[in-house]
Motif scaffolding. Sequence first.
Motif, PDB file in Angstrom:
ATOM      1  N   SER A 115     -74.799 -79.420  -2.123  1.00 13.76           N
ATOM      2  CA  SER A 115     -74.011 -79.031  -3.289  1.00 13.76           C
ATOM      3  C   SER A 115     -72.529 -78.932  -2.926  1.00 13.76           C
ATOM      4  O   SER A 115     -72.147 -78.919  -1.761  1.00 13.76           O
ATOM      5  N   LEU A 116     -71.715 -78.849  -3.955  1.00 14.46           N
ATOM      6  CA  LEU A 116     -70.270 -78.756  -3.769  1.00 14.46           C
ATOM      7  C   LEU A 116     -69.900 -77.476  -3.010  1.00 14.46           C
ATOM      8  O   LEU A 116     -69.038 -77.492  -2.131  1.00 14.46           O
ATOM      9  N   LYS A 117     -70.591 -76.376  -3.317  1.00 17.61           N
ATOM     10  CA  LYS A 117     -70.320 -75.111  -2.632  1.00 17.61           C
ATOM     11  C   LYS A 117     -70.670 -75.214  -1.149  1.00 17.61           C
ATOM     12  O   LYS A 117     -69.949 -74.693  -0.299  1.00 17.61           O
ATOM     13  N   GLU A 118     -71.775 -75.883  -0.851  1.00 17.32           N
ATOM     14  CA  GLU A 118     -72.179 -76.052   0.548  1.00 17.32           C
ATOM     15  C   GLU A 118     -71.171 -76.920   1.304  1.00 17.32           C
ATOM     16  O   GLU A 118     -70.822 -76.629   2.450  1.00 17.32           O
ATOM     17  N   LYS A 119     -70.713 -77.995   0.680  1.00 16.06           N
ATOM     18  CA  LYS A 119     -69.721 -78.867   1.316  1.00 16.06           C
ATOM     19  C   LYS A 119     -68.419 -78.116   1.573  1.00 16.06           C
ATOM     20  O   LYS A 119     -67.799 -78.268   2.630  1.00 16.06           O
ATOM     21  N   LYS A 120     -68.008 -77.313   0.601  1.00 18.12           N
ATOM     22  CA  LYS A 120     -66.777 -76.539   0.744  1.00 18.12           C
ATOM     23  C   LYS A 120     -66.908 -75.529   1.891  1.00 18.12           C
ATOM     24  O   LYS A 120     -66.004 -75.383   2.705  1.00 18.12           O
ATOM     25  N   MET A 121     -68.054 -74.843   1.960  1.00 19.77           N
ATOM     26  CA  MET A 121     -68.298 -73.864   3.015  1.00 19.77           C
ATOM     27  C   MET A 121     -68.321 -74.547   4.385  1.00 19.77           C
ATOM     28  O   MET A 121     -67.750 -74.037   5.350  1.00 19.77           O
ATOM     29  N   LYS A 122     -68.946 -75.697   4.460  1.00 21.66           N
ATOM     30  CA  LYS A 122     -69.025 -76.436   5.727  1.00 21.66           C
ATOM     31  C   LYS A 122     -67.643 -76.877   6.185  1.00 21.66           C
ATOM     32  O   LYS A 122     -67.291 -76.744   7.352  1.00 21.66           O
ATOM     33  N   SER A 123     -66.828 -77.387   5.271  1.00 24.02           N
ATOM     34  CA  SER A 123     -65.489 -77.840   5.655  1.00 24.02           C
ATOM     35  C   SER A 123     -64.603 -76.664   6.063  1.00 24.02           C
ATOM     36  O   SER A 123     -63.802 -76.780   6.992  1.00 24.02           O
ATOM     37  N   LEU A 124     -64.745 -75.511   5.402  1.00 21.28           N
ATOM     38  CA  LEU A 124     -63.993 -74.324   5.795  1.00 21.28           C
ATOM     39  C   LEU A 124     -64.400 -73.861   7.188  1.00 21.28           C
ATOM     40  O   LEU A 124     -63.553 -73.520   8.018  1.00 21.28           O
ATOM     41  N   ALA A 125     -65.681 -73.850   7.445  1.00 22.60           N
ATOM     42  CA  ALA A 125     -66.187 -73.428   8.758  1.00 22.60           C
ATOM     43  C   ALA A 125     -65.721 -74.383   9.846  1.00 22.60           C
ATOM     44  O   ALA A 125     -65.308 -73.957  10.924  1.00 22.60           O
ATOM     45  N   GLN A 126     -65.773 -75.684   9.582  1.00 24.79           N
ATOM     46  CA  GLN A 126     -65.334 -76.662  10.573  1.00 24.79           C
ATOM     47  C   GLN A 126     -63.834 -76.558  10.835  1.00 24.79           C
ATOM     48  O   GLN A 126     -63.392 -76.650  11.977  1.00 24.79           O
ATOM     49  N   ALA A 127     -63.067 -76.342   9.800  1.00 22.93           N
ATOM     50  CA  ALA A 127     -61.613 -76.220   9.975  1.00 22.93           C
ATOM     51  C   ALA A 127     -61.284 -74.987  10.811  1.00 22.93           C
ATOM     52  O   ALA A 127     -60.401 -75.025  11.668  1.00 22.93           O
ATOM     53  N   ARG A 128     -61.999 -73.897  10.592  1.00 21.37           N
ATOM     54  CA  ARG A 128     -61.762 -72.662  11.332  1.00 21.37           C
ATOM     55  C   ARG A 128     -62.223 -72.802  12.776  1.00 21.37           C
ATOM     56  O   ARG A 128     -61.594 -72.316  13.691  1.00 21.37           O
ATOM     57  N   GLN A 129     -63.304 -73.489  12.996  1.00 20.95           N
ATOM     58  CA  GLN A 129     -63.899 -73.590  14.323  1.00 20.95           C
ATOM     59  C   GLN A 129     -63.254 -74.666  15.196  1.00 20.95           C
ATOM     60  O   GLN A 129     -63.399 -74.641  16.393  1.00 20.95           O
ATOM     61  N   ARG A 130     -62.562 -75.605  14.643  1.00 20.31           N
ATOM     62  CA  ARG A 130     -62.111 -76.780  15.391  1.00 20.31           C
ATOM     63  C   ARG A 130     -60.672 -76.710  15.892  1.00 20.31           C
ATOM     64  O   ARG A 130     -60.148 -77.691  16.354  1.00 20.31           O
ATOM     65  N   LYS A 131     -60.003 -75.568  15.807  1.00 26.43           N
ATOM     66  CA  LYS A 131     -58.631 -75.458  16.288  1.00 26.43           C
ATOM     67  C   LYS A 131     -58.639 -75.619  17.809  1.00 26.43           C
ATOM     68  O   LYS A 131     -59.414 -74.980  18.503  1.00 26.43           O
ATOM     69  N   ARG A 132     -57.789 -76.514  18.323  1.00 24.76           N
ATOM     70  CA  ARG A 132     -57.785 -76.829  19.753  1.00 24.76           C
ATOM     71  C   ARG A 132     -56.391 -76.682  20.342  1.00 24.76           C
ATOM     72  O   ARG A 132     -55.392 -76.822  19.650  1.00 24.76           O
ATOM     73  N   ASP A 133     -56.368 -76.450  21.670  1.00 16.82           N
ATOM     74  CA  ASP A 133     -55.085 -76.378  22.366  1.00 16.82           C
ATOM     75  C   ASP A 133     -54.738 -77.741  22.956  1.00 16.82           C
ATOM     76  O   ASP A 133     -55.427 -78.732  22.692  1.00 16.82           O
ATOM     77  N   GLY A 134     -53.687 -77.813  23.759  1.00 19.60           N
ATOM     78  CA  GLY A 134     -53.229 -79.073  24.343  1.00 19.60           C
ATOM     79  C   GLY A 134     -54.200 -79.700  25.318  1.00 19.60           C
ATOM     80  O   GLY A 134     -54.119 -80.887  25.608  1.00 19.60           O
ATOM     81  N   GLU A 135     -55.127 -78.907  25.849  1.00 18.16           N
ATOM     82  CA  GLU A 135     -56.131 -79.419  26.793  1.00 18.16           C
ATOM     83  C   GLU A 135     -57.449 -79.762  26.096  1.00 18.16           C
ATOM     84  O   GLU A 135     -58.466 -79.931  26.756  1.00 18.16           O
ATOM     85  N   SER A 136     -57.458 -79.801  24.779  1.00 17.07           N
ATOM     86  CA  SER A 136     -58.638 -80.073  23.943  1.00 17.07           C
ATOM     87  C   SER A 136     -59.693 -78.980  24.018  1.00 17.07           C
ATOM     88  O   SER A 136     -60.849 -79.204  23.695  1.00 17.07           O
ATOM     89  N   ASN A 137     -59.303 -77.792  24.469  1.00 15.95           N
ATOM     90  CA  ASN A 137     -60.211 -76.648  24.458  1.00 15.95           C
ATOM     91  C   ASN A 137     -60.242 -76.039  23.067  1.00 15.95           C
ATOM     92  O   ASN A 137     -59.206 -75.959  22.401  1.00 15.95           O
ATOM     93  N   VAL A 138     -61.412 -75.591  22.645  1.00 18.12           N
ATOM     94  CA  VAL A 138     -61.524 -74.897  21.370  1.00 18.12           C
ATOM     95  C   VAL A 138     -60.869 -73.531  21.529  1.00 18.12           C
ATOM     96  O   VAL A 138     -61.125 -72.809  22.490  1.00 18.12           O
ATOM     97  N   ILE A 139     -59.997 -73.196  20.591  1.00 15.76           N
ATOM     98  CA  ILE A 139     -59.299 -71.909  20.644  1.00 15.76           C
ATOM     99  C   ILE A 139     -60.117 -70.862  19.905  1.00 15.76           C
ATOM    100  O   ILE A 139     -60.504 -71.052  18.753  1.00 15.76           O
TER     101      ILE A 139
END
Length: 184
Positions: A2-26
């Motif tokens: 559903s649209l709500k599930e897609k929105k939740m997944k993209s929010l979670a991925q955006a929050r979880q995928r922030k990386r530093d210069g060494e490609s480490n997850v922050i």
Amino acid sequence: MSLKEKKMKSLAQARQRKRDGESNVIIDMTVNNDDAFLSSFSGTDVPIISSDVADFIESSTRSLSPRECYTLCIKSNCIDEKEKVQYASAIKEYYSAKYLENSKELRANWIIALLLLLTGVLVLALAFRVEHYIWSEVIDIAAWVLLWEAVDIWALKNRALMIRRKRYLAFANMNVKYENIEKK
């Protein structure tokens, strides 16, 4: 999906995928009061982090691959230079101990699985020898149960332990950086 599930997944991925210069997850962590950062107890002279800090770190990475490397970015105005060194050491000590504990459990599971496998094969061989007796079915069932337990430990339980082991290693080796919180 559903649209709500897609929105939740993209929010979670955006929050979880922030990386530093060494490609480490922050992993961002804001500490307003560091009184409970270290545990009151430690098995060595080196302090360890509290279970609350460990829970935060682990829950922040639960949805990520165990192969990821991490950078813990602690944002605070209450941590001094001495504590920065002590906290980084405490994190490493805590997860090094967890890694060793996990390795021992993994090794014990391998031995148990091997013993169950060998016992199951021996009992199965015994079942073929007493084929004409009433107990052959009971022995046959016992052999298959032993074999299944060996497979369950080897394939399923050890997989979870190996994933945790990779995470503990990544946590023990993660970079720890500190940032001051900007006052508004």
